[in-house]
Design a protein around this motif. Structure first.
Motif, PDB file in Angstrom:
ATOM      1  N   THR B   7     -17.470 -28.869  -8.864  1.00 39.16           N
ATOM      2  CA  THR B   7     -18.390 -28.346  -7.864  1.00 39.16           C
ATOM      3  C   THR B   7     -19.807 -28.463  -8.413  1.00 39.16           C
ATOM      4  N   HIS B   8     -20.707 -28.840  -7.534  1.00 39.53           N
ATOM      5  CA  HIS B   8     -22.096 -28.972  -7.999  1.00 39.53           C
ATOM      6  C   HIS B   8     -22.902 -27.726  -7.658  1.00 39.53           C
ATOM      7  N   PHE B   9     -23.856 -27.455  -8.499  1.00 41.61           N
ATOM      8  CA  PHE B   9     -24.735 -26.313  -8.244  1.00 41.61           C
ATOM      9  C   PHE B   9     -25.787 -26.688  -7.209  1.00 41.61           C
ATOM     10  N   SER B  10     -26.275 -25.680  -6.508  1.00 36.75           N
ATOM     11  CA  SER B  10     -27.294 -25.958  -5.486  1.00 36.75           C
ATOM     12  C   SER B  10     -28.631 -26.259  -6.159  1.00 36.75           C
ATOM     13  N   ARG B  11     -29.449 -26.977  -5.466  1.00 35.53           N
ATOM     14  CA  ARG B  11     -30.785 -27.327  -5.952  1.00 35.53           C
ATOM     15  C   ARG B  11     -31.603 -26.057  -6.249  1.00 35.53           C
ATOM     16  N   ASP B  12     -31.450 -25.092  -5.333  1.00 36.18           N
ATOM     17  CA  ASP B  12     -32.196 -23.849  -5.463  1.00 36.18           C
ATOM     18  C   ASP B  12     -31.834 -23.132  -6.783  1.00 36.18           C
ATOM     19  N   LEU B  13     -30.526 -23.107  -7.054  1.00 33.52           N
ATOM     20  CA  LEU B  13     -30.077 -22.430  -8.269  1.00 33.52           C
ATOM     21  C   LEU B  13     -30.597 -23.167  -9.521  1.00 33.52           C
ATOM     22  N   LEU B  14     -30.542 -24.490  -9.465  1.00 35.42           N
ATOM     23  CA  LEU B  14     -31.023 -25.273 -10.618  1.00 35.42           C
ATOM     24  C   LEU B  14     -32.542 -25.132 -10.777  1.00 35.42           C
ATOM     25  N   GLU B  15     -33.236 -24.971  -9.669  1.00 32.26           N
ATOM     26  CA  GLU B  15     -34.685 -24.750  -9.735  1.00 32.26           C
ATOM     27  C   GLU B  15     -34.980 -23.424 -10.448  1.00 32.26           C
ATOM     28  N   ARG B  16     -34.169 -22.422 -10.096  1.00 29.61           N
ATOM     29  CA  ARG B  16     -34.364 -21.120 -10.751  1.00 29.61           C
ATOM     30  C   ARG B  16     -33.975 -21.194 -12.225  1.00 29.61           C
ATOM     31  N   TYR B  17     -32.981 -22.044 -12.502  1.00 25.78           N
ATOM     32  CA  TYR B  17     -32.537 -22.245 -13.884  1.00 25.78           C
ATOM     33  C   TYR B  17     -33.680 -22.834 -14.737  1.00 25.78           C
ATOM     34  N   VAL B  18     -34.289 -23.920 -14.257  1.00 30.95           N
ATOM     35  CA  VAL B  18     -35.353 -24.553 -15.054  1.00 30.95           C
ATOM     36  C   VAL B  18     -36.623 -23.703 -15.121  1.00 30.95           C
ATOM     37  N   SER B  19     -36.795 -22.825 -14.131  1.00 25.25           N
ATOM     38  CA  SER B  19     -37.999 -21.983 -14.222  1.00 25.25           C
ATOM     39  C   SER B  19     -37.720 -20.663 -14.945  1.00 25.25           C
ATOM     40  N   GLY B  20     -36.550 -20.570 -15.544  1.00 24.27           N
ATOM     41  CA  GLY B  20     -36.243 -19.414 -16.399  1.00 24.27           C
ATOM     42  C   GLY B  20     -36.081 -18.110 -15.646  1.00 24.27           C
ATOM     43  N   GLN B  21     -35.609 -18.223 -14.402  1.00 22.84           N
ATOM     44  CA  GLN B  21     -35.479 -17.004 -13.589  1.00 22.84           C
ATOM     45  C   GLN B  21     -34.074 -16.395 -13.620  1.00 22.84           C
ATOM     46  N   LEU B  22     -33.156 -17.037 -14.323  1.00 21.18           N
ATOM     47  CA  LEU B  22     -31.777 -16.535 -14.340  1.00 21.18           C
ATOM     48  C   LEU B  22     -31.524 -15.708 -15.600  1.00 21.18           C
ATOM     49  N   SER B  23     -30.445 -14.934 -15.535  1.00 17.32           N
ATOM     50  CA  SER B  23     -30.092 -14.140 -16.718  1.00 17.32           C
ATOM     51  C   SER B  23     -29.547 -15.084 -17.790  1.00 17.32           C
ATOM     52  N   GLU B  24     -29.439 -14.571 -18.987  1.00 18.22           N
ATOM     53  CA  GLU B  24     -28.966 -15.386 -20.107  1.00 18.22           C
ATOM     54  C   GLU B  24     -27.537 -15.882 -19.848  1.00 18.22           C
ATOM     55  N   THR B  25     -26.706 -14.999 -19.297  1.00 18.32           N
ATOM     56  CA  THR B  25     -25.303 -15.363 -19.026  1.00 18.32           C
ATOM     57  C   THR B  25     -25.239 -16.453 -17.961  1.00 18.32           C
ATOM     58  N   GLU B  26     -26.004 -16.279 -16.896  1.00 13.21           N
ATOM     59  CA  GLU B  26     -26.012 -17.294 -15.831  1.00 13.21           C
ATOM     60  C   GLU B  26     -26.511 -18.636 -16.369  1.00 13.21           C
ATOM     61  N   SER B  27     -27.588 -18.571 -17.148  1.00 14.85           N
ATOM     62  CA  SER B  27     -28.162 -19.796 -17.706  1.00 14.85           C
ATOM     63  C   SER B  27     -27.148 -20.499 -18.598  1.00 14.85           C
ATOM     64  N   GLU B  28     -26.464 -19.738 -19.420  1.00 16.45           N
ATOM     65  CA  GLU B  28     -25.513 -20.333 -20.364  1.00 16.45           C
ATOM     66  C   GLU B  28     -24.355 -20.989 -19.611  1.00 16.45           C
ATOM     67  N   SER B  29     -23.946 -20.353 -18.518  1.00 17.86           N
ATOM     68  CA  SER B  29     -22.865 -20.908 -17.705  1.00 17.86           C
ATOM     69  C   SER B  29     -23.295 -22.257 -17.104  1.00 17.86           C
ATOM     70  N   ILE B  30     -24.543 -22.323 -16.634  1.00 23.15           N
ATOM     71  CA  ILE B  30     -25.052 -23.581 -16.067  1.00 23.15           C
ATOM     72  C   ILE B  30     -25.200 -24.638 -17.164  1.00 23.15           C
ATOM     73  N   THR B  31     -25.684 -24.208 -18.322  1.00 25.65           N
ATOM     74  CA  THR B  31     -25.858 -25.144 -19.438  1.00 25.65           C
ATOM     75  C   THR B  31     -24.523 -25.823 -19.775  1.00 25.65           C
ATOM     76  N   SER B  32     -23.446 -25.037 -19.809  1.00 25.44           N
ATOM     77  CA  SER B  32     -22.124 -25.599 -20.118  1.00 25.44           C
ATOM     78  C   SER B  32     -21.701 -26.589 -19.035  1.00 25.44           C
ATOM     79  N   HIS B  33     -21.985 -26.238 -17.800  1.00 29.01           N
ATOM     80  CA  HIS B  33     -21.626 -27.120 -16.680  1.00 29.01           C
ATOM     81  C   HIS B  33     -22.399 -28.447 -16.784  1.00 29.01           C
ATOM     82  N   LEU B  34     -23.682 -28.350 -17.148  1.00 27.53           N
ATOM     83  CA  LEU B  34     -24.523 -29.557 -17.207  1.00 27.53           C
ATOM     84  C   LEU B  34     -24.032 -30.554 -18.254  1.00 27.53           C
TER      85      LEU B  34
END
Lengths: 195, 123
Positions: B7-34
């Motif tokens: 499953t792919h992440f939404s653009r909006d979520l990835l935008e928040r990811y790169v702008s550092g708006q997510l929690s550490e846990t959320e960010s780490e989960s996306i990092t693993s997916h990437l």
């Protein structure tokens, strides 16, 4: 091999020549300098945001490399080795200067007084401010994080190449690059927020 | 938010990811997916370079030819000075040692006289 010019030799062969010939022949070192001067200067510029400082640091760094060539054992590539020396030297130098990397040559404040409301000037000033923040954030990061940012976002190397350079898996390279960006973002925002 | 690599992440979520708006846990989960999802990684790379900070990283000037030539001249001159300095020091040390050796040589070459203690002779 006698038919080959210095530019045909690999980095490792050039380093070996430098080690063998020492002070008798500086041409192999000059060849290495030609190959990596831009890379090193760009690293130095990122940290100092000042062309003159970048030039001085680049000279200092290559002199340091020249004097330390005998310690190069080839465990990593010469490129990785020089990258690490560059980042460490810059970070140490900037920290030594009391974390003041951003003494720009261009005094935009003064210019803005002379030419108020100039859109280009304002943009340049903003970009300069941004680069200064970035330089300060880079100094605050661990050397291996800064190294990853250079490889991925300044040199724009593919993940596959970064993985090979650092001798890690491609997945690890991808994850480290993302974490490095997030770390830079946090350091940058921290400074911007006056933290 | 899902971490499944299919499953792919939404653009909006990835935008928040790169702008550092997510929690550490959320960010780490996306990092693993990437690390496993080429499509999301490619989009994240693009989004990152459009961020002011990503742009600033890219906007790193190149070394111009004048600076490069000047740098090389200065570096070569510095290396020459350093090598000359080392050679002079080496010659100086060698010279000193050879003079010192020359002065000490007669003493070193002289045969040591046998040490005779008084009163030990049987006469």
């Amino acid at each position: 091999m006698s038919q080959l010019g210095l530019s045909d030799l690999s980095d490792t062969q050039l380093v070996r020549l430098c080690q063998d010939r020492g002070a008798k022949d500086e041409r192999p070192f000059q060849e290495l300098f030609h190959r990596y001067q831009t890379l090193v200067w760009r690293v130095c510029f990122s940290f100092t945001n000042n062309p003159q400082d970048a030039e001085d640091l680049t000279q200092e760094l290559f002199f340091k490399v020249y004097r330390s060539l005998h310690t190069f054992e080839g465990r990593s590539s010469f490129k990785t080795w020089i990258y690490r020396i560059a980042i460490n030297t810059c970070q140490n130098e900037i920290r030594k200067r009391n974390s003041r990397p951003q003494q720009s040559d261009y005094d935009f404040n003064t210019l803005a007084e002379v030419l108020p409301g100039t859109a280009t000037l304002e943009t340049e000033w903003q970009q300069n401010q941004q680069r200064q923040q970035l330089a300060a954030a880079l100094v605050s990061l661990p050397a291996e994080v800064a190294e990853m940012l250079y490889l991925k976002d300044i040199e724009q190397r593919p993940y596959l190449e970064i993985a090979a350079m650092l001798e890690i898996s491609v997945s690890a390279a991808k994850m480290r690059a993302q974490r490095a960006r997030l770390a830079l973002r946090a350091a940058y925002d921290h400074r911007e927020g006056g933290g | 938010m899902t971490t499944a690599s299919t499953t792919h992440f939404s653009r909006d979520l990835l935008e928040r990811y790169v702008s550092g708006q997510l929690s550490e846990t959320e960010s780490e989960s996306i990092t693993s997916h990437l690390a496993e999802c080429e499509a999301c990684l490619s989009l994240t790379d693009q989004l990152w370079t459009r961020q002011p900070i990503g742009e600033a990283l890219l906007d790193n000037p190149d070394l111009d030819t004048d600076t490069a030539s000047r740098l090389e001249r200065k570096l070569v001159a510095r290396i020459h000075r350093s090598n000359l300095g080392s050679a002079v020091t080496r010659l100086g040390t060698q010279g000193f040692l050879s003079v010192a050796f020359g002065l000490l040589r007669p003493f070193m070459a002289a045969k040591p006289t046998p040490h005779v203690e008084k009163g030990t002779k049987d006469d």
